[in-house]
Design a protein around this motif. Sequence first.
Motif, PDB file in Angstrom:
ATOM      1  N   SER A   1       0.852  -1.182   0.000  1.00  0.00           N
ATOM      2  CA  SER A   1       0.000   0.000   0.000  1.00  0.00           C
ATOM      3  C   SER A   1       0.890   1.234   0.000  1.00  0.00           C
ATOM      4  CB  SER A   1      -0.902   0.006   1.245  1.00  0.00           C
ATOM      5  OG  SER A   1      -1.467   1.284   1.440  1.00  0.00           O
ATOM      6  N   GLY A   2       0.699   2.100  -0.986  1.00  0.00           N
ATOM      7  CA  GLY A   2       1.490   3.329  -1.044  1.00  0.00           C
ATOM      8  C   GLY A   2       1.311   4.189   0.192  1.00  0.00           C
ATOM      9  N   ARG A   3       0.150   4.074   0.822  1.00  0.00           N
ATOM     10  CA  ARG A   3      -0.075   4.841   2.048  1.00  0.00           C
ATOM     11  C   ARG A   3       0.901   4.418   3.137  1.00  0.00           C
ATOM     12  NH1 ARG A   3      -4.365   7.731   3.021  1.00  0.00           N
ATOM     13  NH2 ARG A   3      -5.677   6.562   1.558  1.00  0.00           N
ATOM     14  N   ASP A   4       1.106   3.096   3.257  1.00  0.00           N
ATOM     15  CA  ASP A   4       2.026   2.592   4.280  1.00  0.00           C
ATOM     16  C   ASP A   4       3.473   2.953   3.973  1.00  0.00           C
ATOM     17  OD1 ASP A   4      -0.042   1.465   5.725  1.00  0.00           O
ATOM     18  OD2 ASP A   4       0.148  -0.497   4.781  1.00  0.00           O
ATOM     19  N   VAL A   5       3.831   2.961   2.692  1.00  0.00           N
ATOM     20  CA  VAL A   5       5.223   3.174   2.309  1.00  0.00           C
ATOM     21  C   VAL A   5       5.598   4.651   2.318  1.00  0.00           C
ATOM     22  CG1 VAL A   5       6.947   2.849   0.500  1.00  0.00           C
ATOM     23  CG2 VAL A   5       5.238   1.078   0.915  1.00  0.00           C
ATOM     24  N   TYR A   6       4.748   5.501   1.730  1.00  0.00           N
ATOM     25  CA  TYR A   6       5.127   6.890   1.469  1.00  0.00           C
ATOM     26  C   TYR A   6       4.376   7.926   2.303  1.00  0.00           C
ATOM     27  CZ  TYR A   6       7.319   4.838  -2.652  1.00  0.00           C
ATOM     28  OH  TYR A   6       8.098   4.068  -3.491  1.00  0.00           O
ATOM     29  N   GLN A   7       3.303   7.525   2.971  1.00  0.00           N
ATOM     30  CA  GLN A   7       2.499   8.519   3.674  1.00  0.00           C
ATOM     31  C   GLN A   7       2.497   8.364   5.187  1.00  0.00           C
ATOM     32  OE1 GLN A   7      -1.395   8.259   1.594  1.00  0.00           O
ATOM     33  NE2 GLN A   7      -0.897  10.271   0.745  1.00  0.00           N
ATOM     34  N   ARG A   8       2.512   7.152   5.680  1.00  0.00           N
ATOM     35  CA  ARG A   8       2.440   6.947   7.128  1.00  0.00           C
ATOM     36  C   ARG A   8       3.822   7.062   7.752  1.00  0.00           C
ATOM     37  NH1 ARG A   8      -2.170   2.217   7.138  1.00  0.00           N
ATOM     38  NH2 ARG A   8      -3.950   3.625   7.062  1.00  0.00           N
ATOM     39  N   ILE A   9       4.350   8.264   7.696  1.00  0.00           N
ATOM     40  CA  ILE A   9       5.683   8.558   8.235  1.00  0.00           C
ATOM     41  C   ILE A   9       5.515   9.584   9.349  1.00  0.00           C
ATOM     42  CG2 ILE A   9       7.972   9.453   7.686  1.00  0.00           C
ATOM     43  CD1 ILE A   9       7.353   8.617   4.742  1.00  0.00           C
ATOM     44  N   LYS A  10       5.912   9.227  10.551  1.00  0.00           N
ATOM     45  CA  LYS A  10       5.690  10.088  11.704  1.00  0.00           C
ATOM     46  C   LYS A  10       6.606  11.313  11.678  1.00  0.00           C
ATOM     47  CE  LYS A  10       2.501   7.680  13.789  1.00  0.00           C
ATOM     48  NZ  LYS A  10       1.129   8.210  13.894  1.00  0.00           N
ATOM     49  N   GLU A  11       6.051  12.417  12.180  1.00  0.00           N
ATOM     50  CA  GLU A  11       6.844  13.638  12.332  1.00  0.00           C
ATOM     51  C   GLU A  11       7.776  13.520  13.539  1.00  0.00           C
ATOM     52  OE1 GLU A  11       4.260  17.425  11.346  1.00  0.00           O
ATOM     53  OE2 GLU A  11       3.193  16.104  12.722  1.00  0.00           O
ATOM     54  N   GLY A  12       8.700  14.459  13.610  1.00  0.00           N
ATOM     55  CA  GLY A  12       9.548  14.592  14.791  1.00  0.00           C
ATOM     56  C   GLY A  12      10.292  13.330  15.135  1.00  0.00           C
ATOM     57  N   ASN A  13      10.313  12.995  16.424  1.00  0.00           N
ATOM     58  CA  ASN A  13      11.044  11.801  16.856  1.00  0.00           C
ATOM     59  C   ASN A  13      10.183  10.544  16.791  1.00  0.00           C
ATOM     60  OD1 ASN A  13       9.375  11.930  19.130  1.00  0.00           O
ATOM     61  ND2 ASN A  13      10.903  13.020  20.355  1.00  0.00           N
ATOM     62  N   GLY A  14       9.001  10.666  16.203  1.00  0.00           N
ATOM     63  CA  GLY A  14       8.101   9.529  16.074  1.00  0.00           C
ATOM     64  C   GLY A  14       7.057   9.467  17.160  1.00  0.00           C
ATOM     65  N   THR A  15       7.295  10.173  18.272  1.00  0.00           N
ATOM     66  CA  THR A  15       6.331  10.235  19.376  1.00  0.00           C
ATOM     67  C   THR A  15       5.753  11.633  19.511  1.00  0.00           C
ATOM     68  OG1 THR A  15       7.493   8.479  20.575  1.00  0.00           O
ATOM     69  CG2 THR A  15       5.993   9.867  21.843  1.00  0.00           C
ATOM     70  N   PHE A  16       6.636  12.630  19.493  1.00  0.00           N
ATOM     71  CA  PHE A  16       6.163  14.013  19.523  1.00  0.00           C
ATOM     72  C   PHE A  16       7.080  14.860  18.653  1.00  0.00           C
ATOM     73  CE2 PHE A  16       9.280  13.919  22.941  1.00  0.00           C
ATOM     74  CZ  PHE A  16       9.945  15.137  22.818  1.00  0.00           C
ATOM     75  N   VAL A  17       6.623  16.068  18.339  1.00  0.00           N
ATOM     76  CA  VAL A  17       7.388  16.967  17.490  1.00  0.00           C
ATOM     77  C   VAL A  17       7.358  18.368  18.093  1.00  0.00           C
ATOM     78  CG1 VAL A  17       5.356  17.334  16.001  1.00  0.00           C
ATOM     79  CG2 VAL A  17       7.647  17.887  15.150  1.00  0.00           C
ATOM     80  N   GLY A  18       8.537  18.976  18.157  1.00  0.00           N
ATOM     81  CA  GLY A  18       8.640  20.362  18.630  1.00  0.00           C
ATOM     82  C   GLY A  18       8.854  21.292  17.448  1.00  0.00           C
ATOM     83  N   LYS A  19       8.070  22.363  17.355  1.00  0.00           N
ATOM     84  CA  LYS A  19       8.126  23.246  16.193  1.00  0.00           C
ATOM     85  C   LYS A  19       8.133  24.702  16.605  1.00  0.00           C
ATOM     86  CE  LYS A  19       5.543  20.292  12.954  1.00  0.00           C
ATOM     87  NZ  LYS A  19       4.350  20.242  12.060  1.00  0.00           N
ATOM     88  N   ALA A  20       8.783  25.500  15.766  1.00  0.00           N
ATOM     89  CA  ALA A  20       8.624  26.954  15.844  1.00  0.00           C
ATOM     90  C   ALA A  20       7.369  27.320  15.058  1.00  0.00           C
ATOM     91  CB  ALA A  20       9.848  27.641  15.242  1.00  0.00           C
ATOM     92  N   PRO A  21       6.735  28.455  15.355  1.00  0.00           N
ATOM     93  CA  PRO A  21       5.520  28.825  14.627  1.00  0.00           C
ATOM     94  C   PRO A  21       5.805  29.071  13.145  1.00  0.00           C
ATOM     95  CG  PRO A  21       6.277  30.640  16.004  1.00  0.00           C
ATOM     96  CD  PRO A  21       7.099  29.453  16.370  1.00  0.00           C
ATOM     97  N   SER A  22       4.849  28.673  12.308  1.00  0.00           N
ATOM     98  CA  SER A  22       4.976  28.892  10.865  1.00  0.00           C
ATOM     99  C   SER A  22       3.645  29.429  10.342  1.00  0.00           C
ATOM    100  CB  SER A  22       5.329  27.582  10.162  1.00  0.00           C
ATOM    101  OG  SER A  22       5.451  27.760   8.776  1.00  0.00           O
ATOM    102  N   PRO A  23       3.635  30.617   9.739  1.00  0.00           N
ATOM    103  CA  PRO A  23       4.799  31.474   9.445  1.00  0.00           C
ATOM    104  C   PRO A  23       5.452  32.000  10.717  1.00  0.00           C
ATOM    105  CG  PRO A  23       2.763  32.634   9.014  1.00  0.00           C
ATOM    106  CD  PRO A  23       2.365  31.214   9.271  1.00  0.00           C
TER     107      PRO A  23
END
Length: 436
Positions: free
Chosen positions: A180-202
């Motif tokens: 399934s292309g969803r499993d291969v190319y889309q289901r990729i976790k952000e950040g460290n895989g558990t949580f993600v820290g971000k600056a505001p965008s814009p």
Amino acid sequence: MAMRVSTLNIYNLGINSVRQNQADLVKLQQQISSGRRVLTPADDPVASAQILQVDQASALNEQFKINGQNARSAVSLSEGYLQSVVTLLQNVKTQAVYAGNPTLTQSDRAALLSELDERYKELLGLANAQDGNGQYLYSGYQGNTKPFDEVAPGQVVYLGDQGQRQIQISPSRALPVSESGRDVYQRIKEGNGTFVGKAPSPNTNTGNGIIAPGTVKDLAKWQAAAVKDYTIVFEVNTAVTPNVTRYDITETATGNSVFTGAPPVAGAFARVFQPNAAIDFKRLPGDPGAVAFDVGIQTSIDGAPATGDKFTIKASQDKQIFDTMTQFANLLKLQKDTPANAAFYQNELGQVMQSVENAITNITSVQADIGTRQKEVESVRDTLDDLQLQYATQKRDLGDLDYAQAISDFALTQTFLEAAQKTFLQTQKLSLFEQI
């Protein structure tokens, strides 16, 4: 009382005896020449039925072997394409590391952007790869459907499903031969895989703080936490020398401090900030208020955040690799004309590198699963080979000829035939006309 035997009966009996021995002799010749004892069902009805069953089982077994070869070819083809994707993404990661060089000019980044655009097109082509029959490898069950379509520049949608086409390689095993292309190319976790820290965008920050990927100290606590969306808020006290930067952690939805349950009070933020020092998402000695708080994670921020600067912490969500490539491309177009914009650039670049690394990890995991399937095909093939040998042995035991016995029977039948022929010749002389 003596039985009367006519001359015609004597002739018929003699001829039938010769014919029967000739027929027996011909049958033995056929058996010896073919090496088979059972030539027709009449030879041995029970063995003939069993041989038919063995032949059917053997033919089915051969088909499973062919299916196994086809399955191995299919998964090997997919694995080859995925290895090309891994190589491509490793090149993209190298580009991202190079893009972090502060000495790069806008012209240098424009050259990087041009190369990245080629990698993006190549990745889209690999994701839409087909096998020798024109079936798409990464569209799930829908082999005739092109899985990924760019509906707008940098915006890719998935048109396949989440299934996996299968090939029956044994009576009890249907092996998946597509992904399934969803499993291969889309289901990729952000950040460290558990949580993600971000600056505001814009970007709305005015300082030059850069947030780290962070670590999970207690996964069970993070998973059990009712809230997984926080904001780190900064305030700089410029009334003292040197200036003191403090921060508070709030629930993003309410804006309330996790320590006091109320909005942070100006001039009294919860903690003193130190660059690269651990920011624990739990209550520490000296924290204000009395609200219980421990969600089992930790991060850090480098640089010097300004008053009002914010960084969010959220649970990792799925992010397709095409979006990461687009994010990288947009980042290369950004002007780093202020320290704040330069910091935003580094924050976003860190996200890109982490997402690319997560994509590589995800795809290598799929490759590992494919490798397991390849080994399974080999194991099943060995089992089918053994079974085919058993069928051949069983069929030989049921229908093959005992040559020693057959040759002995042939010689004996030949003797019987010769005797019958001589007897018949002698019988012909018993006619009364021979006495006249």
